[in-house]
Design a protein around this motif. Structure first.
Motif, PDB file in Angstrom:
ATOM      1  N   PRO A 106      24.030  25.164  37.610  1.00 23.08           N
ATOM      2  CA  PRO A 106      25.452  25.520  37.489  1.00 23.08           C
ATOM      3  C   PRO A 106      25.901  26.555  38.519  1.00 23.08           C
ATOM      4  CG  PRO A 106      24.413  25.489  35.335  1.00 23.08           C
ATOM      5  CD  PRO A 106      23.318  25.376  36.338  1.00 23.08           C
ATOM      6  N   LEU A 107      25.034  27.523  38.836  1.00 20.60           N
ATOM      7  CA  LEU A 107      25.399  28.503  39.856  1.00 20.60           C
ATOM      8  C   LEU A 107      25.594  27.834  41.214  1.00 20.60           C
ATOM      9  CD1 LEU A 107      23.130  31.578  39.028  1.00 20.60           C
ATOM     10  CD2 LEU A 107      25.607  31.431  38.829  1.00 20.60           C
ATOM     11  N   GLY A 108      24.726  26.872  41.537  1.00 21.00           N
ATOM     12  CA  GLY A 108      24.879  26.143  42.789  1.00 21.00           C
ATOM     13  C   GLY A 108      26.179  25.350  42.831  1.00 21.00           C
ATOM     14  N   LEU A 109      26.542  24.730  41.695  1.00 23.44           N
ATOM     15  CA  LEU A 109      27.797  23.983  41.637  1.00 23.44           C
ATOM     16  C   LEU A 109      29.003  24.917  41.747  1.00 23.44           C
ATOM     17  CD1 LEU A 109      26.948  21.399  38.824  1.00 23.44           C
ATOM     18  CD2 LEU A 109      27.140  20.968  41.277  1.00 23.44           C
ATOM     19  N   MET A 110      28.906  26.084  41.103  1.00 23.95           N
ATOM     20  CA  MET A 110      29.987  27.066  41.220  1.00 23.95           C
ATOM     21  C   MET A 110      30.170  27.507  42.669  1.00 23.95           C
ATOM     22  SD  MET A 110      29.567  29.608  37.920  1.00 23.95           S
ATOM     23  CE  MET A 110      30.876  30.681  38.537  1.00 23.95           C
ATOM     24  N   PHE A 111      29.058  27.791  43.335  1.00 26.09           N
ATOM     25  CA  PHE A 111      29.128  28.225  44.724  1.00 26.09           C
ATOM     26  C   PHE A 111      29.697  27.118  45.606  1.00 26.09           C
ATOM     27  CE2 PHE A 111      26.726  30.305  48.442  1.00 26.09           C
ATOM     28  CZ  PHE A 111      27.742  31.219  48.613  1.00 26.09           C
ATOM     29  N   PHE A 112      29.337  25.877  45.291  1.00 21.04           N
ATOM     30  CA  PHE A 112      29.883  24.730  46.029  1.00 21.04           C
ATOM     31  C   PHE A 112      31.406  24.690  45.909  1.00 21.04           C
ATOM     32  CE2 PHE A 112      31.424  20.410  46.266  1.00 21.04           C
ATOM     33  CZ  PHE A 112      30.750  19.861  47.351  1.00 21.04           C
ATOM     34  N   CYS A 113      31.909  24.775  44.689  1.00 18.09           N
ATOM     35  CA  CYS A 113      33.357  24.690  44.472  1.00 18.09           C
ATOM     36  C   CYS A 113      34.087  25.878  45.105  1.00 18.09           C
ATOM     37  CB  CYS A 113      33.650  24.646  42.970  1.00 18.09           C
ATOM     38  SG  CYS A 113      33.048  23.170  42.128  1.00 18.09           S
ATOM     39  N   ILE A 114      33.505  27.086  44.971  1.00 18.16           N
ATOM     40  CA  ILE A 114      34.160  28.276  45.517  1.00 18.16           C
ATOM     41  C   ILE A 114      34.231  28.194  47.036  1.00 18.16           C
ATOM     42  CG2 ILE A 114      33.919  30.776  45.819  1.00 18.16           C
ATOM     43  CD1 ILE A 114      32.699  30.856  43.007  1.00 18.16           C
ATOM     44  N   LEU A 115      33.138  27.785  47.665  1.00 13.53           N
ATOM     45  CA  LEU A 115      33.123  27.719  49.123  1.00 13.53           C
ATOM     46  C   LEU A 115      33.937  26.539  49.639  1.00 13.53           C
ATOM     47  CD1 LEU A 115      31.867  29.552  51.213  1.00 13.53           C
ATOM     48  CD2 LEU A 115      29.998  27.931  51.456  1.00 13.53           C
ATOM     49  N   PHE A 116      33.994  25.461  48.869  1.00 16.02           N
ATOM     50  CA  PHE A 116      34.862  24.331  49.232  1.00 16.02           C
ATOM     51  C   PHE A 116      36.309  24.804  49.307  1.00 16.02           C
ATOM     52  CE2 PHE A 116      37.373  20.564  48.698  1.00 16.02           C
ATOM     53  CZ  PHE A 116      36.636  19.525  49.249  1.00 16.02           C
ATOM     54  N   ASN A 117      36.735  25.532  48.273  1.00 18.51           N
ATOM     55  CA  ASN A 117      38.096  26.071  48.283  1.00 18.51           C
ATOM     56  C   ASN A 117      38.301  27.060  49.418  1.00 18.51           C
ATOM     57  OD1 ASN A 117      38.905  24.580  46.118  1.00 18.51           O
ATOM     58  ND2 ASN A 117      39.088  26.283  44.693  1.00 18.51           N
ATOM     59  N   TYR A 118      37.318  27.919  49.644  1.00 20.50           N
ATOM     60  CA  TYR A 118      37.473  28.950  50.665  1.00 20.50           C
ATOM     61  C   TYR A 118      37.642  28.338  52.056  1.00 20.50           C
ATOM     62  CZ  TYR A 118      36.480  32.986  53.605  1.00 20.50           C
ATOM     63  OH  TYR A 118      36.551  33.974  54.558  1.00 20.50           O
ATOM     64  N   THR A 119      36.915  27.266  52.319  1.00 19.29           N
ATOM     65  CA  THR A 119      37.039  26.615  53.626  1.00 19.29           C
ATOM     66  C   THR A 119      38.449  26.059  53.819  1.00 19.29           C
ATOM     67  OG1 THR A 119      34.700  26.026  53.545  1.00 19.29           O
ATOM     68  CG2 THR A 119      36.065  24.853  55.126  1.00 19.29           C
ATOM     69  N   ILE A 120      38.974  25.392  52.800  1.00 17.36           N
ATOM     70  CA  ILE A 120      40.335  24.861  52.894  1.00 17.36           C
ATOM     71  C   ILE A 120      41.342  25.998  53.068  1.00 17.36           C
ATOM     72  CG2 ILE A 120      42.145  23.651  51.614  1.00 17.36           C
ATOM     73  CD1 ILE A 120      40.020  21.895  50.383  1.00 17.36           C
ATOM     74  N   LEU A 121      41.181  27.057  52.281  1.00 15.38           N
ATOM     75  CA  LEU A 121      42.122  28.177  52.343  1.00 15.38           C
ATOM     76  C   LEU A 121      42.020  28.909  53.675  1.00 15.38           C
ATOM     77  CD1 LEU A 121      41.618  29.587  48.733  1.00 15.38           C
ATOM     78  CD2 LEU A 121      43.537  28.207  49.564  1.00 15.38           C
ATOM     79  N   LEU A 228      51.705  36.116  52.499  1.00 14.65           N
ATOM     80  CA  LEU A 228      51.154  36.296  51.158  1.00 14.65           C
ATOM     81  C   LEU A 228      50.032  35.298  50.903  1.00 14.65           C
ATOM     82  CD1 LEU A 228      51.305  37.744  48.439  1.00 14.65           C
ATOM     83  CD2 LEU A 228      53.053  36.080  47.729  1.00 14.65           C
ATOM     84  N   PHE A 229      50.225  34.056  51.367  1.00 20.31           N
ATOM     85  CA  PHE A 229      49.156  33.060  51.259  1.00 20.31           C
ATOM     86  C   PHE A 229      47.929  33.511  52.051  1.00 20.31           C
ATOM     87  CE2 PHE A 229      46.755  29.367  52.554  1.00 20.31           C
ATOM     88  CZ  PHE A 229      46.760  28.543  51.442  1.00 20.31           C
ATOM     89  N   TYR A 230      48.156  34.054  53.238  1.00 26.54           N
ATOM     90  CA  TYR A 230      47.054  34.536  54.079  1.00 26.54           C
ATOM     91  C   TYR A 230      46.243  35.605  53.337  1.00 26.54           C
ATOM     92  CZ  TYR A 230      44.665  36.279  58.270  1.00 26.54           C
ATOM     93  OH  TYR A 230      43.711  36.656  59.192  1.00 26.54           O
ATOM     94  N   VAL A 231      46.934  36.551  52.722  1.00 27.21           N
ATOM     95  CA  VAL A 231      46.248  37.642  52.025  1.00 27.21           C
ATOM     96  C   VAL A 231      45.497  37.115  50.805  1.00 27.21           C
ATOM     97  CG1 VAL A 231      46.591  39.793  50.763  1.00 27.21           C
ATOM     98  CG2 VAL A 231      47.842  39.382  52.871  1.00 27.21           C
ATOM     99  N   MET A 232      46.111  36.220  50.043  1.00 27.54           N
ATOM    100  CA  MET A 232      45.446  35.667  48.861  1.00 27.54           C
ATOM    101  C   MET A 232      44.211  34.851  49.261  1.00 27.54           C
ATOM    102  SD  MET A 232      46.965  36.690  46.110  1.00 27.54           S
ATOM    103  CE  MET A 232      46.585  35.524  44.807  1.00 27.54           C
ATOM    104  N   ALA A 233      44.300  34.132  50.374  1.00 28.45           N
ATOM    105  CA  ALA A 233      43.133  33.387  50.851  1.00 28.45           C
ATOM    106  C   ALA A 233      42.016  34.339  51.276  1.00 28.45           C
ATOM    107  CB  ALA A 233      43.531  32.479  52.015  1.00 28.45           C
ATOM    108  N   GLU A 234      42.379  35.456  51.933  1.00 27.73           N
ATOM    109  CA  GLU A 234      41.374  36.456  52.305  1.00 27.73           C
ATOM    110  C   GLU A 234      40.736  37.069  51.059  1.00 27.73           C
ATOM    111  OE1 GLU A 234      40.296  38.126  55.272  1.00 27.73           O
ATOM    112  OE2 GLU A 234      41.002  36.390  56.380  1.00 27.73           O
ATOM    113  N   LEU A 235      41.554  37.373  50.055  1.00 30.94           N
ATOM    114  CA  LEU A 235      41.022  37.965  48.829  1.00 30.94           C
ATOM    115  C   LEU A 235      40.145  36.981  48.060  1.00 30.94           C
ATOM    116  CD1 LEU A 235      44.049  40.025  47.453  1.00 30.94           C
ATOM    117  CD2 LEU A 235      41.944  40.884  48.471  1.00 30.94           C
ATOM    118  N   TRP A 236      40.421  35.689  48.190  1.00 25.08           N
ATOM    119  CA  TRP A 236      39.553  34.698  47.535  1.00 25.08           C
ATOM    120  C   TRP A 236      38.121  34.850  48.051  1.00 25.08           C
ATOM    121  CZ3 TRP A 236      40.084  30.904  43.777  1.00 25.08           C
ATOM    122  CH2 TRP A 236      39.043  29.979  43.683  1.00 25.08           C
ATOM    123  N   GLY A 237      37.979  35.037  49.365  1.00 23.63           N
ATOM    124  CA  GLY A 237      36.644  35.224  49.914  1.00 23.63           C
ATOM    125  C   GLY A 237      36.002  36.513  49.439  1.00 23.63           C
TER     126      GLY A 237
END
Length: 612
Positions: A106-121, A228-237
């Motif tokens: 599950p941790l690997g899947l979580m990291f997959f989803c988080i990094l997938f989103n981060y790349t798009i953002l 604002l989108f730029y800052v939120m995307a940075e904070l996601w990381g």
């Protein structure tokens, strides 16, 4: 009693705790020495004590009919992942315990989803602010300094307050759900309404009065929703990856599991870079199939933000599942309990810790170093690909290449950790960044003379700078994901809970943007002093060298402290095992049992020895 098993040696802590472990572990010979013959029947024995067999070797003058010593020692074998004597071994799959797999998968899947989103953002935020009308790459240093950093500091203050009043589960959902809601709202509400909510007319008037040197600050006001989108995307990381995910991973894993699986998290997660890069490229190319007059970038944005929302909900589900079905590991009980501290007290505490300061140096140095090269590269990238869809398409290819390079580095990282240890792994990222950065700056300085040579390969100096800068970012980010991040997160594990939670919030949320804004401030100063980034390139290269040397020094210091903390933690575990109370009981001739304290047993042993 030397021929059998000295009672004094079990009741008093020997000078070498490791001997206690070997003495109490059945696999080291205790079973053969105490369980060699058939157990005796003991009347009146409490259910909390095991039946004890007769002893094969006995000291002179001691008859089993007169007195025999009965010992029981239970060690916390679960702390080592070993079953207690008589228990069924933990089921395993492919050599890994099923309990561990229930955490790691599950941790690997979580990291997959988080990094997938981060790349798009990450790719989308650059396209929005760099290619927007009335903006350019010059907006990025101002954004990171005057918008991103204050919001990151504000979040850290809020997070520290929430950490003191909310449970860990509530804190996780409270932080991540606003991110998911914002990105969904941006794709379907804010961007379609951007022409109506952006004060472009006011920005044009101010620009005419103040002059072009204020293009960057005025662009922040002109395209405030994109910023604002730029800052939120940075904070996601910074927030979701560094604070939420790694904080949760450190909470449910042991150091041994971290050394084995943290580098492997990236194997699955950086496949996300490849797939997300293809996803960005796919949606960026939708414009080719749309009719005239249709905003292809708006359609692309809706599709990508929909995927971000779905992945965010999947992260929440995986977090819920792990908390419900996975047991937490036992930690050392001798960790000092820290009192609840306010914001200022937390900052003072963190500043007073050399360990945390070294960790902060690593994060800040990475942010400054990568930013010194990245902004210049993005300005070259916009000049080569001015259209939002072309820019986004190139960033999709860039993310895919980053994923492939990181996947390869992940395969090598396990060997590096096993062969050379934490210190060498932590020093690879700054070394790679320094070497690749020098190559990029050299091309910027000598691009003109190299023009005829580059023309033979079908490239202009601008295109060559774009490709070399891309390679620099790919190598640096792959080293960061595969080595730097696992090293940094491993360093948190031996810390007590208070330092771990508040230290991560201060370092990951504040120091990361502080490093990036620090690099932006350096660039702003250089531009104002020397007129352009090109003229300041030699000085930027010198600053990069100094920062990387400080980075390597902090990594070396942290390696020494990390090793010492791990040694202390292992010693504490050994001490806990060694100080387990061991009841000592005697059996009289009629089979009745008499139990006593350690002092009674010691006295009995002394009197027995005097009769020998």
């Amino acid at each position: 009693m030397e021929a059998v098993l000295q009672t004094r040696g079990l009741l008093s802590l020997p000078p070498h705790p490791t001997r206690v472990r070997s003495l109490l572990n059945p696999s080291q010979g205790l079973k053969q020495r105490l369980f060699a013959s058939k157990p005796l029947g003991l009347n009146g024995l409490s259910l909390s004590y095991k039946r004890v067999p007769s002893v094969v070797a006995k000291p002179n003058g001691l008859s089993p009919k007169e007195k025999s010593f009965i010992c029981k020692a239970e060690v916390a074998a679960e702390a080592d992942g070993q079953p207690l004597f008589g228990e069924t071994p933990t089921p395993k799959f492919l050599g890994i315990e099923l309990v561990t797999l229930k955490k790691i998968i599950p941790l690997g899947l979580m990291f997959f989803c988080i990094l997938f989103n981060y790349t798009i953002l990450r790719d989308t935020k650059d396209v929005l602010v760099v290619t927007a009308k009335g903006s350019s790459a010059e907006i990025i240093p101002f954004l990171k300094t005057w918008v991103n950093l204050p919001m990151a500091v504000g979040f850290m203050l809020l997070y520290t307050k929430l950490a003191n009043v909310l449970s860990k589960k509530a804190l996780f959902y409270t932080v991540i759900l606003p991110f998911i809601a914002f990105f969904g709202a941006f794709g379907f509400l804010l961007y379609p309404l951007s022409n109506h909510i952006h004060p472009e007319a006011v920005a044009d008037k101010l620009l005419a009065v103040l002059g072009p040197r204020f293009l960057g600050p005025l662009a922040i006001m002109r395209i405030w929703s994109f910023c604002l989108f730029y800052v939120m995307a940075e904070l996601w990381g910074s927030v979701v990856i560094s604070v939420l995910f790694w904080g949760f991973a450190n909470q449910i894993t042991t150091v041994e599991e971290a050394k084995r699986f943290y580098p492997l998290f990236g194997l699955g997660a950086n496949i996300a870079l490849i797939f997300s890069g293809r996803t960005v490229k796919y949606f960026s190319n939708l414009r080719q199939n749309l009719g005239p007059g249709v905003d292809g970038w708006a359609i692309s944005l809706k599709g990508m933000m929909s995927i971000v929302v779905l992945m965010g909900l999947a992260i929440c589900f995986l977090y819920w599942w792990v908390n419900k079905f996975v047991p937490l590991p036992t930690r050392s009980k001798k960790k000092k309990e820290k009192p609840k501290m306010g914001t200022m007290e937390s900052l003072k505490f963190l500043l007073s810790s050399k360990y945390i300061r070294d960790l902060a140096t690593l994060v800040v140095a990475y942010g400054i170093s990568i930013n010194l090269v990245e902004v210049t590269w993005k300005s070259k990238l916009k000049a080569q690909f001015p259209s939002p869809n072309e820019y986004s398409s190139f960033m999709g290819d860039f993310s895919t290449a980053t994923g492939i390079a990181t996947f390869t580095m992940m395969l090598l990282s396990q060997f590096i950790f096993d062969k050379y240890g934490w210190g060498v792994a932590a020093g690879i990222t700054p070394t790679v960044l320094l070497l690749s950065g020098v190559g990029f700056f050299s091309l910027i300085l000598f691009g003109g003379p190299l023009g005829p040579t580059l023309a033979k390969f079908g490239m202009t100096p601008l295109l060559a700078a774009v490709y070399v800068g891309a390679l620099q970012n790919i190598f640096s980010k792959s080293a960061k994901y595969s080595l730097f991040d696992p090293c940094k997160e491993m360093a948190y594990i031996p810390l007590d809970e208070d330092t771990k939670v508040k230290g991560k919030a201060a370092i990951d949320v504040v120091c990361n943007p502080l490093g990036k804004s620090g690099g932006a401030l350096i660039q702003q100063f250089m531009i104002l002093t020397f007129g352009s980034l090109a003229n300041s390139t030699p000085y930027l290269g010198g600053i990069l060298l100094v920062i990387v040397l400080a980075w390597l020094s902090a990594a070396k210091s942290l390696d020494t402290q990390f090793t010492e903390l791990r040694r202390e933690e292992e010693l504490e575990k050994e001490m806990e095992r060694a100080t387990v109370k061991i009841p000592v009981m005697s059996e009289s001739g009629n089979g009745s049992l008499a139990s006593g304290s350690a002092e009674t047993a010691e006295t009995s042993e002394t009197s027995t020895s005097s009769n020998i």
